[in-house]
Design an enzyme around this catalytic site. Structure first.
Site, mmCIF file in Angstrom:
data_model
loop_
_atom_site.group_PDB
_atom_site.id
_atom_site.type_symbol
_atom_site.label_atom_id
_atom_site.label_comp_id
_atom_site.label_asym_id
_atom_site.label_seq_id
_atom_site.Cartn_x
_atom_site.Cartn_y
_atom_site.Cartn_z
ATOM 1 N N GLY A 79 -36.843 -6.144 62.567
ATOM 2 C CA GLY A 79 -37.667 -6.599 61.351
ATOM 3 C C GLY A 79 -36.863 -7.229 60.221
ATOM 4 N N GLU A 81 -36.256 -6.119 57.457
ATOM 5 C CA GLU A 81 -35.249 -5.341 56.566
ATOM 6 C C GLU A 81 -34.509 -4.198 57.382
ATOM 7 O OE1 GLU A 81 -38.717 -5.833 55.933
ATOM 8 O OE2 GLU A 81 -38.475 -7.325 54.412
ATOM 9 N N ALA A 82 -34.963 -4.014 58.503
ATOM 10 C CA ALA A 82 -34.535 -2.813 59.367
ATOM 11 C C ALA A 82 -34.948 -3.106 60.787
ATOM 12 C CB ALA A 82 -35.094 -1.595 59.088
ATOM 13 N N VAL A 84 -35.643 -0.741 64.582
ATOM 14 C CA VAL A 84 -36.134 0.404 64.917
ATOM 15 C C VAL A 84 -35.498 0.604 66.315
ATOM 16 C CG1 VAL A 84 -37.956 2.265 65.320
ATOM 17 C CG2 VAL A 84 -37.934 0.481 63.115
ATOM 18 N N LYS A 103 -34.655 4.238 62.316
ATOM 19 C CA LYS A 103 -34.846 3.065 61.806
ATOM 20 C C LYS A 103 -33.437 2.906 60.651
ATOM 21 C CE LYS A 103 -38.249 1.159 58.754
ATOM 22 N NZ LYS A 103 -39.815 1.206 58.225
ATOM 23 N N GLU A 181 -39.777 11.622 64.055
ATOM 24 C CA GLU A 181 -40.723 11.557 65.358
ATOM 25 C C GLU A 181 -40.847 10.172 65.939
ATOM 26 O OE1 GLU A 181 -44.879 13.660 66.490
ATOM 27 O OE2 GLU A 181 -44.323 13.419 64.371
ATOM 28 N N ASP A 227 -48.286 -2.075 51.549
ATOM 29 C CA ASP A 227 -47.925 -2.800 52.480
ATOM 30 C C ASP A 227 -48.818 -2.688 53.711
ATOM 31 O OD1 ASP A 227 -47.230 -5.690 53.309
ATOM 32 O OD2 ASP A 227 -45.465 -4.826 54.590
ATOM 33 N N ASN A 232 -49.163 -1.729 60.718
ATOM 34 C CA ASN A 232 -48.711 -0.312 60.187
ATOM 35 C C ASN A 232 -49.343 0.762 60.389
ATOM 36 O OD1 ASN A 232 -46.340 -1.921 58.927
ATOM 37 N ND2 ASN A 232 -47.564 -2.359 56.922
ATOM 38 N N ASP A 244 -44.203 3.121 58.475
ATOM 39 C CA ASP A 244 -43.674 1.990 57.583
ATOM 40 C C ASP A 244 -44.180 1.959 56.085
ATOM 41 O OD1 ASP A 244 -42.515 0.685 59.603
ATOM 42 O OD2 ASP A 244 -43.897 -0.799 59.929
#
Length: 295
Positions: A79, A81-82, A84, A103, A181, A227, A232, A244
């Site tokens: 994504g 921003e991050a 996973v 993440k 998890e 968001d 999500n 998220d």
């Protein structure tokens, strides 16, 4: 409504590292010659002195041995921003492993949340140097922001999981790396997002009922997702799981808090309306507002 206590997230909770620890820490744990590429196991960082661990008691499936080994299987989702990744953590002597979702928030090389100013209202920063660095988006400031988002998501997940909400268990936090998890099958296939499904009307009604319950629990803790959309929300074996949550908005501390709540309700209700479920976003927002304010 029963009384509840909640821990307000504060920027002073964010640990500061000279650089993201996801690769450096693993190299030190496994030896200087360790390779950080996927498929090269390294010692678990669960007992690293700077690691924050999830709520006690940890679920039985969490490997807590100091001899546990992590095997990174690569990126599941990338994504803005991050990223996973999927990680297999196994105990010593060939013990059965557990899949975890990892993440990793980016620091200085990518732009952080493009709308982050609104989310950050109500979060306090006591150190003026750090605040200036984050406001001006210096390399140091962007790394602080990455740590802030990781710590915020960890804190919200811990609070909600302890309250029994359908969110992933936050296993640990180390710098800008959050392990949680993994929601998916035993062979490492992630559960689908709500947006990927085309449920029959009765199934969609059940999913909305589950999601509404999670949103009520979020409002009881004083937050809205910030968001929320069908992207999500995971659905695993018919069970809704909310994901998220780094930008979760403090409904009281943020002057735009209830505006974010109304937007969340409008976004998610639009998906259910398109799926044939007669939901009213204003009614849902009113219910959640009443829960959050104790009315």
């Amino acid at each position: 409504m029963p009384s509840r206590s909640r821990r307000r997230f504060d920027d002073d909770d964010v640990p500061t590292f000279p650089r993201p620890p996801d690769s450096t820490t693993r190299r030190h744990a496994a030896g200087d010659d360790a390779d950080d590429a996927p498929g090269v196991p390294a010692l678990s960082t669960y007992h690293h002195p700077d690691t924050q661990r999830g709520p006690d008691p940890a679920p039985a499936w969490v490997p807590t041995s100091g001899d546990a080994v992590d095997d990174d299987h690569g990126v599941l989702k990338s994504g803005k921003e991050a990223d996973v990744s999927l990680l297999r953590r196994a105990g010593p002597h060939g013990a059965t492993g557990t899949w975890l979702a990892v993440k990793r928030y980016r620091s200085s090389e990518h732009r952080m949340f493009h709308r982050d100013a609104g989310y950050l209202e109500g979060r306090r920063t006591r150190h003026s140097r750090e605040k200036r660095a984050m406001d001006t988006r210096t390399a140091f400031g962007k790394q602080l922001l990455a740590g802030r988002w990781a710590a915020a998501e960890f804190a919200v997940l811990a609070s909600l999981w302890s309250a029994g909400a359908a969110v992933p268990y936050p296993v640990q936090l180390l710098g800008t790396e959050l392990m949680m998890e993994f929601i998916g099958s035993d062979d490492g296939v992630a559960a689908p997002r709500l947006a990927q499904l085309r449920p029959a009307r009765r199934e969609a009604q059940d999913l909305f009922g589950q999601l509404r319950h999670v949103l009520v629990q979020l409002a009881e803790a004083g937050y809205t997702h910030g968001d929320l959309s069908a992207y999500n929300v995971l659905v695993h074996h018919g069970r809704v799981v909310l994901i998220d949550l780094p930008q979760a908005v403090d409904l009281v501390g943020n002057p735009q808090g209830f505006e974010f709540l109304r937007r969340d309700c409008a976004n998610i209700c639009s998906w259910f309306l398109a799926s044939g479920v007669p939901v009213d976003p204003l009614e849902l927002a009113g219910e959640l507002t009443a829960v959050a304010t104790g009315r």
